[in-house]
Motif scaffolding. Sequence first.
Motif, PDB file in Angstrom:
ATOM      1  N   GLY A   1       4.155 -26.802  -3.928  1.00  0.00           N
ATOM      2  CA  GLY A   1       3.499 -25.783  -2.957  1.00  0.00           C
ATOM      3  C   GLY A   1       2.350 -25.142  -3.799  1.00  0.00           C
ATOM      4  N   GLY A   2       2.775 -24.486  -5.061  1.00  0.00           N
ATOM      5  CA  GLY A   2       1.672 -23.807  -5.706  1.00  0.00           C
ATOM      6  C   GLY A   2       0.527 -25.135  -5.953  1.00  0.00           C
TER       7      GLY A   2
ATOM      8  N   ALA B   1      -3.398 -24.473  -4.414  1.00  0.00           N
ATOM      9  CA  ALA B   1      -4.516 -24.086  -5.104  1.00  0.00           C
ATOM     10  C   ALA B   1      -5.505 -25.357  -5.296  1.00  0.00           C
ATOM     11  CB  ALA B   1      -3.868 -23.814  -6.372  1.00  0.00           C
ATOM     12  N   GLY B   2      -5.062 -26.793  -5.021  1.00  0.00           N
ATOM     13  CA  GLY B   2      -5.772 -27.796  -5.065  1.00  0.00           C
ATOM     14  C   GLY B   2      -5.811 -28.285  -6.721  1.00  0.00           C
ATOM     15  N   LEU B   3      -4.686 -27.926  -7.427  1.00  0.00           N
ATOM     16  CA  LEU B   3      -4.415 -28.185  -8.929  1.00  0.00           C
ATOM     17  C   LEU B   3      -4.334 -29.730  -9.114  1.00  0.00           C
ATOM     18  CD1 LEU B   3      -2.123 -25.130 -10.178  1.00  0.00           C
ATOM     19  CD2 LEU B   3      -4.571 -25.618 -10.545  1.00  0.00           C
ATOM     20  N   GLY B   4      -3.845 -30.325  -8.380  1.00  0.00           N
ATOM     21  CA  GLY B   4      -3.727 -31.903  -8.630  1.00  0.00           C
ATOM     22  C   GLY B   4      -5.056 -32.429  -8.998  1.00  0.00           C
TER      23      GLY B   4
ATOM     24  N   TYR C   1      -1.790 -16.149  -6.813  1.00  0.00           N
ATOM     25  CA  TYR C   1      -2.288 -14.761  -6.436  1.00  0.00           C
ATOM     26  C   TYR C   1      -3.176 -14.537  -7.381  1.00  0.00           C
ATOM     27  CZ  TYR C   1      -1.768  -9.805  -5.488  1.00  0.00           C
ATOM     28  OH  TYR C   1      -2.017  -8.277  -5.078  1.00  0.00           O
ATOM     29  N   PHE C   2      -3.444 -14.823  -8.493  1.00  0.00           N
ATOM     30  CA  PHE C   2      -4.316 -14.329  -9.696  1.00  0.00           C
ATOM     31  C   PHE C   2      -5.350 -15.442 -10.053  1.00  0.00           C
ATOM     32  CE2 PHE C   2      -0.274 -11.980 -10.532  1.00  0.00           C
ATOM     33  CZ  PHE C   2      -0.991 -10.595 -10.482  1.00  0.00           C
TER      34      PHE C   2
ATOM     35  N   ARG D   1     -12.322 -24.758 -14.169  1.00  0.00           N
ATOM     36  CA  ARG D   1     -11.747 -25.605 -12.927  1.00  0.00           C
ATOM     37  C   ARG D   1     -10.395 -25.093 -12.297  1.00  0.00           C
ATOM     38  NH1 ARG D   1     -13.503 -31.866 -13.501  1.00  0.00           N
ATOM     39  NH2 ARG D   1     -15.683 -31.449 -14.276  1.00  0.00           N
ATOM     40  N   LEU D   2      -9.669 -24.283 -13.010  1.00  0.00           N
ATOM     41  CA  LEU D   2      -8.375 -23.948 -12.763  1.00  0.00           C
ATOM     42  C   LEU D   2      -8.529 -22.929 -11.727  1.00  0.00           C
ATOM     43  CD1 LEU D   2      -6.164 -24.446 -15.958  1.00  0.00           C
ATOM     44  CD2 LEU D   2      -6.589 -25.907 -14.002  1.00  0.00           C
ATOM     45  N   ALA D   3      -9.614 -22.231 -11.606  1.00  0.00           N
ATOM     46  CA  ALA D   3      -9.790 -21.039 -10.869  1.00  0.00           C
ATOM     47  C   ALA D   3      -9.539 -21.346  -9.176  1.00  0.00           C
ATOM     48  CB  ALA D   3     -11.027 -20.245 -11.044  1.00  0.00           C
TER      49      ALA D   3
END
Length: 637
Positions: free
Chosen positions: A424-425, A429-432, A149-150, A157-159
Amino acid sequence: MVDASWLLRVDGARRSLTGFYALAFNLVALGFTGFYLYTSGFGLVSTQTNRGIYLMLTSVLVFLLYPARAGSPSHRPSIVDLVLVAATVACVWYWIDQYVSYAMFRVSSPNTADLVMGAIAIGVMLETSRRALGPIISIIAIVFLGQLYFGEYLPGRLANPGMSVERILEFTYSTQEALFGVVTATFATFVFPFMIFGAFLERSGAGAFFMDLGTALAGRWRGGPAKIAVMTSALFGSISGSSVANVVTTGAFTIPLMKRTGFRNHDAGAIEAIASTGGQFMPPVMGAGVFILATLTETSYLTIALMNVIPAVVFFVFLLSMVDLEAVRLDLKGLPAEEIPSLRSVLAKGWQFFVPLIAVIGLLFSGYSADFCAFWGTVSAAALSWLRRDTRMGPTAIAQAMVGGARSNAAAGAAIGTLGIIIGGIVLAGLGLKFSAVLIDFSGGNLFVALCLVTVVSIIIGMGSSTTGSYIILSVVAAPALINLGVPVVAAHLAVFYAACLSNITPPVCVAAFAGAAIADAPPMKTGFSALKFGATLVLMPFSFVYVPQLLLDGTPLDIAYTTALYAIGCVLFAIALQGTEPVGGVVTPLRRALFLIAGGLLMFPTNLWIDMAGLALLVAAAAPTALARRNRIAAG
């Protein structure tokens, strides 16, 4: 006559149910186990039914057995618990019923009911894991939801652009990518049937047999009780696959025995904790995380089990060496002869307990699925129990084993829905890939530094979480970094899995060590640091999978045998260096400890023949003073 009185009582770690609610708990547990026995052995059900029923009944059992707080009723569920049970059934059953309709007509356009039920489901799963495992895993999930959400406020890169509440709810609940994703599917399809198998083996008397077998094999050796703990935990780990379950089951017997024969309280708890942790990667069953590993790497479970044989063996070689040297240092003896059962008599009474394990292995080698193998292992355990009058499983014992399997799952599976939320998060967010890139940047592209960072991250993520939960998160955020640096896929995932196991014994939060400390009446932190010493090779395992691929059966048979032998010798030398004691007795000087440490390192991480020869030369130099002194004593008469 069938004894049904046990149905009216359920004794749990935090709540003891009686009367109607105990009956309700046991009936739900029986239905839960019965359903997954059927699906593993005979039936095919829809994907949504398989995943939904698992999450629904796991949460129902948790809400009945685990109170919300210390002041909650101790013998019955509260009104809040019953409301949560109803909410769980409603939101999961709605998903099962509506999934096909959603997938065909409402993708990207969820209706109000989808969103409301999604919000309820997320809240229910967070509360399920909080009750059974504490708040940490739920807090992590909330953080991962919050970053969706934020996302626009996150650094570098985490954005991410930031997502609407509707999009977050839809992806987390309505799809099969998060809450009802691969983690839930793996537990429902593979892990739970093996938990049932373990419960049947234990109920048929296998647990007591393995303890007797360990006592018969190691009881007369110096420090025998600790070696019994190691052996029984390794054997029991092959059917339970849970470090904490191993500690509380075998530790109730082995820890008091170790204390009685001279081991210090914190060392007794530590030895049981690290041995039980090792049981998680002891084939044939291993821990629940290995099923996830096999699924994520698209590798057969049998292949993963075979690849774990050598690492498990060398780990226990080191642990037994550490225990033996501790016994030498404390001048401990074995058990009295009258307390050691005859190996012949133990095997005569319990040989049949090996048959279900052999059946599972045989079916795996024949190409059958892991859940089908678990089903027939369960059936064979119940059938073979009738070979002896004192182990026969009648209707009551079978029902109790079924309930036992469901209760074991209530603790192990409580985090699965929350882990799905976390996954899921990460995926949405493509965090992997982002986290993988951050790890590579921090390491400067250096594989060794990246492995160090992965180990540290594993310990942090593993604080207060299960090995399975830690591994699932790390498999998405850390394993890709190692793969991008050239590590083979399975080796990268095994490195991450063993690093996740390390968190069980690494202070400040180490659940297996804390469980051992509670039984041993020892300081938890002191027990944790002692467990880390006794399990020091676990720190090296992630590096070994990368730099010594022969341990994972990568190479010719001769090369694998040669490297394994050197690695095992290196483990023994590493133990001598850590303990400062030799197997023949006597304190090792600091210089010789350094020689043993360097020799062990060279033999554990061989790169060429010259390195091997250097390691063996240092071994000779370190051992020579003791050998010469012994020769002089013999010569002097």
